[in-house]
Design an enzyme around this catalytic site. Structure first.
Site, PDB file in Angstrom:
ATOM      1  N   ASN A   1      67.964   5.512   6.541  1.00 25.82           N
ATOM      2  CA  ASN A   1      69.177   6.312   6.791  1.00 25.82           C
ATOM      3  C   ASN A   1      70.435   5.477   6.574  1.00 25.82           C
ATOM      4  OD1 ASN A   1      68.757   9.212   7.850  1.00 25.82           O
ATOM      5  ND2 ASN A   1      67.139   8.028   8.857  1.00 25.82           N
TER       6      ASN A   1
ATOM      7  N   LYS B   1      78.505  -8.773  23.500  1.00 21.94           N
ATOM      8  CA  LYS B   1      78.496  -9.168  22.092  1.00 21.94           C
ATOM      9  C   LYS B   1      78.722  -7.937  21.207  1.00 21.94           C
ATOM     10  CE  LYS B   1      75.763 -11.843  18.811  1.00 21.94           C
ATOM     11  NZ  LYS B   1      74.505 -12.550  18.541  1.00 21.94           N
TER      12      LYS B   1
ATOM     13  N   ASN C   1      73.873  10.358  16.750  1.00 17.60           N
ATOM     14  CA  ASN C   1      72.497   9.874  16.583  1.00 17.60           C
ATOM     15  C   ASN C   1      71.722  10.862  15.728  1.00 17.60           C
ATOM     16  OD1 ASN C   1      70.057   8.361  17.201  1.00 17.60           O
ATOM     17  ND2 ASN C   1      69.526  10.017  18.620  1.00 17.60           N
TER      18      ASN C   1
ATOM     19  N   HIS D   1      67.905  12.379  15.241  1.00 13.90           N
ATOM     20  CA  HIS D   1      66.638  12.447  15.975  1.00 13.90           C
ATOM     21  C   HIS D   1      65.630  13.306  15.193  1.00 13.90           C
ATOM     22  CE1 HIS D   1      64.070  12.265  19.495  1.00 13.90           C
ATOM     23  NE2 HIS D   1      63.806  13.548  19.286  1.00 13.90           N
TER      24      HIS D   1
END
Ligand code: GRF
Length: 187
Positions: A16, A69, A105, A107
């Site tokens: 992706n 981070k 996102n 899924h």
């Protein structure tokens, strides 16, 4: 068009990611992939960061300060949009708070059905008639944010987990860019 500086989070194959990089080369596509964050040093997807000279950061989620981070790098690269593309770690509430409405996102199921892992084996067990993929906003609840784009196909008798995965991923390569275009269409 002003392209949004975008970070893609990955953990594995990165197909992706590869597809989003290809789309982002189009001047009319609303995002630029400015950073890649990966939590698995063996992830194949990292080759695309190297190949296309995109900065990438490997994070070790076992370390206490890994979250800092991430946030520092998102700031450093002026990231305003985040795509989770096969990132196998739940995003913290703090990160969601900092990027509310700006994290999406992909899924491999027709949400709200089959949230979480092992979607294909569960679909087959339940003798589902349809499978597909969903691009959705990320909120504090797993795979529960509002849906942006969903694509489906009919499950064939011969489909096993592998075939379902291949068919789903083909749809993902259309759904993810479509969702991004839809989000930024009127802005
Ligand atoms: C995709 O199938 C997506 O639905 C899931 O993880 C997979 C990632 O695949 N969240 P890839 O790394 O993009 O090939």
């Amino acid at each position: 068009m002003v392209k949004r500086n975008t970070c893609v989070f990955i953990s594995g194959k990165g197909s992706n990611l590869k597809n989003l990089i290809a789309h982002s080369r189009d001047n009319n596509f609303p995002i630029r992939i400015s950073l890649i964050i990966c939590n698995n040093k063996k992830a194949f997807g990292v080759v695309y960061a190297k190949k296309y000279k995109i900065p990438y950061v490997l994070i070790n989620t076992k370390l206490k300060n890994y979250e800092n981070k991430i946030l520092l790098n998102l700031k450093k690269y002026k990231i305003s949009f985040i795509c989770l593309a096969g990132f196998m770690k739940i995003i913290s509430n703090n990160l969601i708070k900092n990027y509310r409405g700006k994290i999406i996102n992909i899924h491999p199921s027709l949400l709200p059905k089959f949230k979480g892992l092992n979607t294909f084996s569960r679909m087959l067990k339940k003798r589902e008639k349809k499978a597909g993929c969903t691009v959705h906003y990320v909120n504090e609840k797993l795979d529960s944010g509002s849906v942006i784009v969903q694509k489906n196909f009919e499950i064939d008798n011969k489909d096993d987990e592998n075939l379902l995965k291949n068919k789903t991923q083909k749809l993902e390569y259309r759904a993810f860019p479509e969702a991004i275009i839809k989000i930024f269409r009127n802005s």
